[in-house]
Design a protein around this motif. Structure first.
Motif, PDB file in Angstrom:
ATOM      1  N   GLY A 522      47.021  51.291 -12.095  1.00 37.04           N
ATOM      2  CA  GLY A 522      48.264  52.002 -12.322  1.00 37.04           C
ATOM      3  C   GLY A 522      48.220  52.778 -13.162  1.00 37.04           C
ATOM      4  N   VAL A 523      47.962  52.340 -14.393  1.00 37.01           N
ATOM      5  CA  VAL A 523      48.163  53.171 -15.645  1.00 37.01           C
ATOM      6  C   VAL A 523      47.199  54.220 -15.717  1.00 37.01           C
ATOM      7  CG1 VAL A 523      48.081  52.925 -18.254  1.00 37.01           C
ATOM      8  CG2 VAL A 523      48.782  51.040 -17.116  1.00 37.01           C
ATOM      9  N   VAL A 524      45.971  54.086 -15.237  1.00 38.12           N
ATOM     10  CA  VAL A 524      44.818  55.010 -15.123  1.00 38.12           C
ATOM     11  C   VAL A 524      45.117  56.074 -14.558  1.00 38.12           C
ATOM     12  CG1 VAL A 524      42.384  55.474 -14.592  1.00 38.12           C
ATOM     13  CG2 VAL A 524      43.114  53.394 -15.822  1.00 38.12           C
ATOM     14  N   GLN A 525      45.807  55.655 -13.086  1.00 38.40           N
ATOM     15  CA  GLN A 525      45.920  56.710 -12.140  1.00 38.40           C
ATOM     16  C   GLN A 525      47.447  57.347 -12.270  1.00 38.40           C
ATOM     17  OE1 GLN A 525      46.018  54.098  -8.852  1.00 38.40           O
ATOM     18  NE2 GLN A 525      43.395  54.084  -8.759  1.00 38.40           N
ATOM     19  N   THR A 559      37.415  49.753 -16.944  1.00 39.54           N
ATOM     20  CA  THR A 559      37.087  50.805 -15.809  1.00 39.54           C
ATOM     21  C   THR A 559      35.399  51.199 -15.843  1.00 39.54           C
ATOM     22  OG1 THR A 559      37.840  52.521 -17.437  1.00 39.54           O
ATOM     23  CG2 THR A 559      39.537  51.758 -15.950  1.00 39.54           C
ATOM     24  N   LEU A 560      35.091  51.177 -17.059  1.00 41.61           N
ATOM     25  CA  LEU A 560      33.527  51.497 -17.122  1.00 41.61           C
ATOM     26  C   LEU A 560      32.483  50.198 -16.990  1.00 41.61           C
ATOM     27  CD1 LEU A 560      33.963  53.578 -20.501  1.00 41.61           C
ATOM     28  CD2 LEU A 560      34.096  54.494 -18.244  1.00 41.61           C
ATOM     29  N   ARG A 561      32.715  49.719 -15.742  1.00 44.67           N
ATOM     30  CA  ARG A 561      31.796  48.762 -15.361  1.00 44.67           C
ATOM     31  C   ARG A 561      30.715  48.967 -14.486  1.00 44.67           C
ATOM     32  NH1 ARG A 561      36.438  44.392 -13.105  1.00 44.67           N
ATOM     33  NH2 ARG A 561      37.297  46.393 -12.519  1.00 44.67           N
ATOM     34  N   ASN A 562      30.669  50.369 -13.919  1.00 37.74           N
ATOM     35  CA  ASN A 562      29.444  50.917 -13.304  1.00 37.74           C
ATOM     36  C   ASN A 562      29.087  50.087 -12.011  1.00 37.74           C
ATOM     37  OD1 ASN A 562      27.460  52.713 -12.752  1.00 37.74           O
ATOM     38  ND2 ASN A 562      25.972  51.696 -14.142  1.00 37.74           N
ATOM     39  N   THR A 563      30.268  49.690 -11.128  1.00 33.42           N
ATOM     40  CA  THR A 563      30.062  48.924 -10.005  1.00 33.42           C
ATOM     41  C   THR A 563      30.701  49.830  -9.034  1.00 33.42           C
ATOM     42  OG1 THR A 563      32.336  47.867 -10.287  1.00 33.42           O
ATOM     43  CG2 THR A 563      30.345  46.952 -11.207  1.00 33.42           C
ATOM     44  N   GLU A 565      32.936  48.939  -6.834  1.00 39.91           N
ATOM     45  CA  GLU A 565      34.204  48.955  -6.603  1.00 39.91           C
ATOM     46  C   GLU A 565      35.201  49.827  -7.731  1.00 39.91           C
ATOM     47  OE1 GLU A 565      32.238  46.644  -7.051  1.00 39.91           O
ATOM     48  OE2 GLU A 565      31.946  45.695  -5.205  1.00 39.91           O
ATOM     49  N   THR A 566      34.681  50.241  -8.897  1.00 37.13           N
ATOM     50  CA  THR A 566      35.222  50.868  -9.950  1.00 37.13           C
ATOM     51  C   THR A 566      34.850  52.279 -10.079  1.00 37.13           C
ATOM     52  OG1 THR A 566      33.617  49.982 -11.625  1.00 37.13           O
ATOM     53  CG2 THR A 566      35.534  48.548 -11.112  1.00 37.13           C
ATOM     54  N   VAL A 567      34.188  52.746  -8.950  1.00 34.23           N
ATOM     55  CA  VAL A 567      33.482  54.293  -9.234  1.00 34.23           C
ATOM     56  C   VAL A 567      34.694  55.237  -9.399  1.00 34.23           C
ATOM     57  CG1 VAL A 567      32.459  56.054  -7.967  1.00 34.23           C
ATOM     58  CG2 VAL A 567      31.273  53.668  -7.886  1.00 34.23           C
ATOM     59  N   ASP A 568      35.623  55.059  -8.456  1.00 31.64           N
ATOM     60  CA  ASP A 568      36.897  56.153  -8.210  1.00 31.64           C
ATOM     61  C   ASP A 568      37.752  56.008  -9.837  1.00 31.64           C
ATOM     62  OD1 ASP A 568      36.067  56.981  -6.096  1.00 31.64           O
ATOM     63  OD2 ASP A 568      37.348  55.915  -4.765  1.00 31.64           O
ATOM     64  N   ILE A 569      38.032  54.580  -9.983  1.00 31.04           N
ATOM     65  CA  ILE A 569      38.990  54.369 -11.164  1.00 31.04           C
ATOM     66  C   ILE A 569      38.142  54.993 -12.323  1.00 31.04           C
ATOM     67  CG2 ILE A 569      38.239  52.127 -11.751  1.00 31.04           C
ATOM     68  CD1 ILE A 569      41.538  51.886 -12.404  1.00 31.04           C
ATOM     69  N   LYS A 571      35.682  57.311 -12.567  1.00 31.42           N
ATOM     70  CA  LYS A 571      35.830  58.835 -12.794  1.00 31.42           C
ATOM     71  C   LYS A 571      37.080  59.184 -13.167  1.00 31.42           C
ATOM     72  CE  LYS A 571      34.995  62.825  -9.762  1.00 31.42           C
ATOM     73  NZ  LYS A 571      34.710  63.306  -8.340  1.00 31.42           N
ATOM     74  N   SER A 572      38.227  58.639 -12.705  1.00 33.14           N
ATOM     75  CA  SER A 572      39.431  59.121 -13.063  1.00 33.14           C
ATOM     76  C   SER A 572      39.675  59.055 -14.718  1.00 33.14           C
ATOM     77  CB  SER A 572      40.812  58.438 -12.175  1.00 33.14           C
ATOM     78  OG  SER A 572      42.131  58.726 -12.726  1.00 33.14           O
ATOM     79  N   PHE A 573      39.227  57.724 -15.307  1.00 29.61           N
ATOM     80  CA  PHE A 573      39.463  57.234 -16.531  1.00 29.61           C
ATOM     81  C   PHE A 573      38.897  58.306 -17.190  1.00 29.61           C
ATOM     82  CE2 PHE A 573      38.077  54.767 -20.161  1.00 29.61           C
ATOM     83  CZ  PHE A 573      39.196  54.682 -20.851  1.00 29.61           C
ATOM     84  N   VAL A 574      37.704  58.498 -17.051  1.00 32.57           N
ATOM     85  CA  VAL A 574      36.651  59.343 -17.798  1.00 32.57           C
ATOM     86  C   VAL A 574      37.188  61.028 -17.831  1.00 32.57           C
ATOM     87  CG1 VAL A 574      34.122  60.525 -17.921  1.00 32.57           C
ATOM     88  CG2 VAL A 574      34.603  58.178 -17.511  1.00 32.57           C
ATOM     89  N   THR A 575      37.641  61.377 -16.771  1.00 38.78           N
ATOM     90  CA  THR A 575      38.071  62.634 -16.593  1.00 38.78           C
ATOM     91  C   THR A 575      39.334  62.991 -17.247  1.00 38.78           C
ATOM     92  OG1 THR A 575      37.238  62.889 -14.095  1.00 38.78           O
ATOM     93  CG2 THR A 575      39.003  64.410 -15.069  1.00 38.78           C
ATOM     94  N   GLN A 576      40.033  62.014 -17.256  1.00 37.69           N
ATOM     95  CA  GLN A 576      41.433  61.955 -18.171  1.00 37.69           C
ATOM     96  C   GLN A 576      41.128  62.129 -19.797  1.00 37.69           C
ATOM     97  OE1 GLN A 576      45.052  60.343 -16.512  1.00 37.69           O
ATOM     98  NE2 GLN A 576      43.710  59.382 -15.176  1.00 37.69           N
ATOM     99  N   LEU A 577      40.242  61.093 -20.138  1.00 37.35           N
ATOM    100  CA  LEU A 577      39.908  61.080 -21.451  1.00 37.35           C
ATOM    101  C   LEU A 577      39.430  62.565 -22.127  1.00 37.35           C
ATOM    102  CD1 LEU A 577      37.687  57.821 -22.107  1.00 37.35           C
ATOM    103  CD2 LEU A 577      40.163  58.283 -22.726  1.00 37.35           C
ATOM    104  N   ILE A 578      38.286  63.193 -21.088  1.00 41.72           N
ATOM    105  CA  ILE A 578      37.717  64.468 -21.311  1.00 41.72           C
ATOM    106  C   ILE A 578      38.864  65.591 -21.567  1.00 41.72           C
ATOM    107  CG2 ILE A 578      36.161  66.097 -20.972  1.00 41.72           C
ATOM    108  CD1 ILE A 578      35.073  63.476 -21.810  1.00 41.72           C
ATOM    109  N   SER A 579      39.699  65.438 -20.557  1.00 39.72           N
ATOM    110  CA  SER A 579      40.738  66.486 -20.713  1.00 39.72           C
ATOM    111  C   SER A 579      41.798  66.258 -21.705  1.00 39.72           C
ATOM    112  CB  SER A 579      41.548  66.372 -19.285  1.00 39.72           C
ATOM    113  OG  SER A 579      42.279  65.173 -19.067  1.00 39.72           O
ATOM    114  N   SER A 580      41.974  65.031 -22.262  1.00 35.79           N
ATOM    115  CA  SER A 580      43.062  64.813 -23.154  1.00 35.79           C
ATOM    116  C   SER A 580      42.098  65.006 -24.896  1.00 35.79           C
ATOM    117  CB  SER A 580      43.195  63.523 -23.286  1.00 35.79           C
ATOM    118  OG  SER A 580      44.013  63.056 -21.869  1.00 35.79           O
ATOM    119  N   GLU A 581      40.843  65.566 -24.497  1.00 35.04           N
ATOM    120  CA  GLU A 581      40.061  65.533 -25.761  1.00 35.04           C
ATOM    121  C   GLU A 581      39.919  64.495 -26.703  1.00 35.04           C
ATOM    122  OE1 GLU A 581      42.376  69.212 -27.187  1.00 35.04           O
ATOM    123  OE2 GLU A 581      40.838  70.633 -26.716  1.00 35.04           O
TER     124      GLU A 581
END
Length: 659
Positions: A522-525, A559-563, A565-569, A571-581
């Motif tokens: 929920g925090v990631v999303q 989130t970075l477990r490369n499974t 079950e965690t693909v979507d979360i 992707k969301s986590f990485v995208t937000q990290l990048i957009s947050s510089e």
């Protein structure tokens, strides 16, 4: 009349006065000047200066009175603000005080008082001519000589000194050095003992004390003076005098010794009683709620209670193991329908809640629950007000409760105060557990999305964070509310330091409490949460930097477990990290804290970089932001890093460089 005509007319008028030979006619002329006063249009100052030396005491009396009336006019005042006039008047005041000379002394004091009004020239001449000592002598005589009717002289002398001291610190210092404060204390003590106080005299001397304090805000009066003012407050029924007493005590209560004095001498109990009496008179219609004077007195009285409670010793005296009269009054006021008494009570509880043992007792007495009810009531009012404002509603029906007559600003103030007190009460671990068993988490988390005032938001976020600490059940309530998480993230991006700093800390504490829980999704999303944590990396305090690093590390592990079950979360986590510089923020963190970053923070940062550098997208951002170069500078500037830490940094640099 033009300037030349006025000059000619003044010259003619002076000639007329100079040629009056009959004493009776001269008296008539002087009475004419007195009658016209500041509207008298001629400059006859040279004539009046000469008449001050007359052997006829009635002429002298009328001349002084004429100068007193003319000095009410600012332009004429400057004409008479000269040594010839002022020293002649002082000479009269230096003579023996007798029954026969009382009227002359009155007029001399009036003249000096009017000449002092907004006139530094007069003030300086009084200092140079030892005039202050002369006035002190007259005041002392008026205080001690009870066999003559000198009350009016006492009042006029005080008013003259008031006009003198208004000039600024230079003049107030000269009065203090000359012994004025002792005279003022004597007057207040004498008036206190009278069956009927002279309100005008008391108001004047209180104003003198107030002006001295305005000129020197750090000035501390002797405890006897402050006690004398407190005694006046006990006896007076005059609103203006009460206001001046409260203003004086409030200013003096900036000093802890005065806070303790007021607590010991029953001053706060007295103020509480007076407030309740005023409310009763308002409720009965005897006083009007629209009366600005009444409103000012109530506000000053409420403020005085709170400022006294900010003193540790005073607060302990008034709490008195939970049996203090003031403490019990504040608890009772938590049920008051008067918003000023209610606000004061809530603020007071927040001050009593500075000691853990007091907090424990108040939690057991269900004070926390009362505060929660108050917050919920006035938060509901604010939400309705916002809705009505958005809809352009007019004349909406008000609730039949204490809130019905409260404006939005007062509702915000009550929420702010209640939240602050709840936060203080729930600092101790034992009290957190007690609070967690109430409905507090549900109420506070549900309120967060609707808050618009940044002061309230700051205290609400702080109160929730204090409840989250060590309480998994509370953390789950917050993690399960997407709207509350988004609201926290929104406040994290706010420019106001309070809410802007508290929001990311709340998110960091939440993540730390649920490190392996699916609730972290929920925090990631929730939009903005990751960005809020990334921004906290460059906070000015290392504690906050470390909290952000730990939270982001835990989220990365989750989130970075490369499974599958965690693909979507992921992707969301990485995208937000990048957009947050993320790379830019990490570089800034290291560049600005190379030498002063605590080793523990550096170790946690390297652990975060080690975990996230296994993701190619993040590594690419690190390379663009030159994170590897910042890491090299960090290592080069430090002699206290372990070999293991340096080795890990080398590995991270290799990964980023080879990307």
């Amino acid at each position: 009349m033009d300037g030349s005509s006025a000059k000619k007319s003044s010259s003619f008028e002076k000639l007329v006065i100079q040629n009056i030979e009959n004493v009776s006619d001269l008296k008539t002329k002087l009475n004419e000047i007195i009658s016209e006063g500041k509207n008298y249009e001629y400059d006859v100052s040279s004539c009046l200066k000469a008449l001050l030396k007359s052997s006829d005491q009635v002429i002298v009396l009328l001349t002084v009175q004429a100068i007193s009336e003319l000095a009410k006019c600012p332009t004429k005042r400057e004409t008479y603000a000269v040594k010839d006039v002022i020293e002649a008047i002082l000479l009269m005041l230096n003579k023996e005080v007798t029954i026969e000379r009382i009227d002359l002394i009155k007029q001399c004091c009036r003249a000096l008082g009017n000449l002092c009004c907004d006139c530094d020239t007069t003030r300086k001449i009084l200092i140079e001519s030892n005039g202050i000592a002369t006035l002190y002598n007259i005041m002392e005589i008026s205080i001690t000589q009870t066999n003559m009717p000198l009350n009016e002289i006492k009042l006029l002398t005080c008013k003259t000194l008031l006009n003198f001291v208004i000039g600024g610190q230079e003049y107030s210092e000269s009065l203090v050095k000359g012994g004025l404060i002792e005279c003022v204390k004597k007057i207040l003590s004498m008036e206190f003992k009278k069956e009927q106080m002279e309100d005008d005299l008391v108001s004047t001397v209180l104003l003198i004390l107030s002006v001295i304090n305005d000129n020197d805000p750090e000035f501390l009066y002797d405890s006897n003076v402050n006690t004398a003012v407190l005694n006046i407050l006990k006896e007076t029924t005059n609103i203006e005098v009460s206001e001046l007493c409260l203003e004086h005590l409030h200013t003096q209560a900036e000093h802890d010794t005065v806070k303790t004095l007021l607590a010991n001498e029953g001053g706060v109990n007295l103020v509480c009683l007076r407030l309740e009496q005023l409310v009763q008179r308002l409720d009965s219609g005897e006083l009007s709620a629209d009366d600005n004077e009444v409103d000012t007195v109530m506000k000053q009285a409420c403020d005085l209670i709170i400022i006294v409670l900010t003193g540790d010793e005073a607060m302990n005296i008034l709490y008195n193991n939970g049996e203090g009269e003031v403490y019990l009054t504040m608890v009772r006021w938590l049920d008051s329908k008067n918003y000023q008494l209610l606000t004061t009570a809530v603020l007071a509880i927040g001050n009593f809640a500075r000691r853990d043992d007091y907090c424990t007792q108040m939690m057991d007495d269900k004070i926390f629950d009362k505060l929660l009810d108050i917050f919920e009531l006035y938060h509901g009012y604010s939400v309705r007000s916002q809705a009505e404002s958005a809809e352009g509603a007019e004349g909406a029906e008000s609730a039949e409760s204490a809130e019905s007559s409260v404006d939005a600003n007062t509702a915000c103030r009550l929420q702010h105060a209640a939240l602050s007190a709840m936060r203080n009460l729930s600092v101790a671990p034992r009290n957190k557990r007690v609070a967690a068993r109430t409905r507090a988490a549900a109420v506070l988390v549900a309120a967060l999305p609707a808050v618009r005032d940044h002061h309230v938001a700051y205290k609400l976020l702080a109160a929730i964070r204090m409840l989250v600490d060590g309480q998994e059940s509370v953390a789950r309530v917050l993690a399960g509310s997407a709207s509350a998480l988004r609201a926290a993230a929104r406040w994290g991006a706010d420019a106001h330091a309070g809410a802007g700093g508290e929001a990311p800390r709340l998110l960091a504490w939440l993540v730390r409490l649920l490190p392996r829980d699916d609730a972290l999704a929920g925090v990631v999303q929730a939009e903005g949460c990751i960005s809020s944590l990334v921004n906290m990396l460059v906070a000015s305090h290392s504690v906050m930097q470390n909290e952000a690093i730990l939270a982001l590390t835990l989220l990365a592990i989750h989130t970075l477990r490369n499974t599958p079950e965690t693909v979507d979360i992921e992707k969301s986590f990485v995208t937000q990290l990048i957009s947050s510089e993320i790379g830019k923020h990490v570089s800034v963190l290291m560049e600005t804290n190379c030498a002063k970053m605590p080793v523990e923070v550096a170790e946690n940062l390297v652990a975060f970089l080690d975990i996230t550098s296994k993701n190619n997208t993040i590594v690419s951002d690190y390379k663009d932001a030159k994170v590897h170069e910042s890491l090299k500078k960090l290592v080069e500037s430090r002699k206290d890093f372990s070999d293991a830490l340096k080795s890990c940094i080398d590995n991270i640099n290799t990964v980023i460089s080879d990307e």
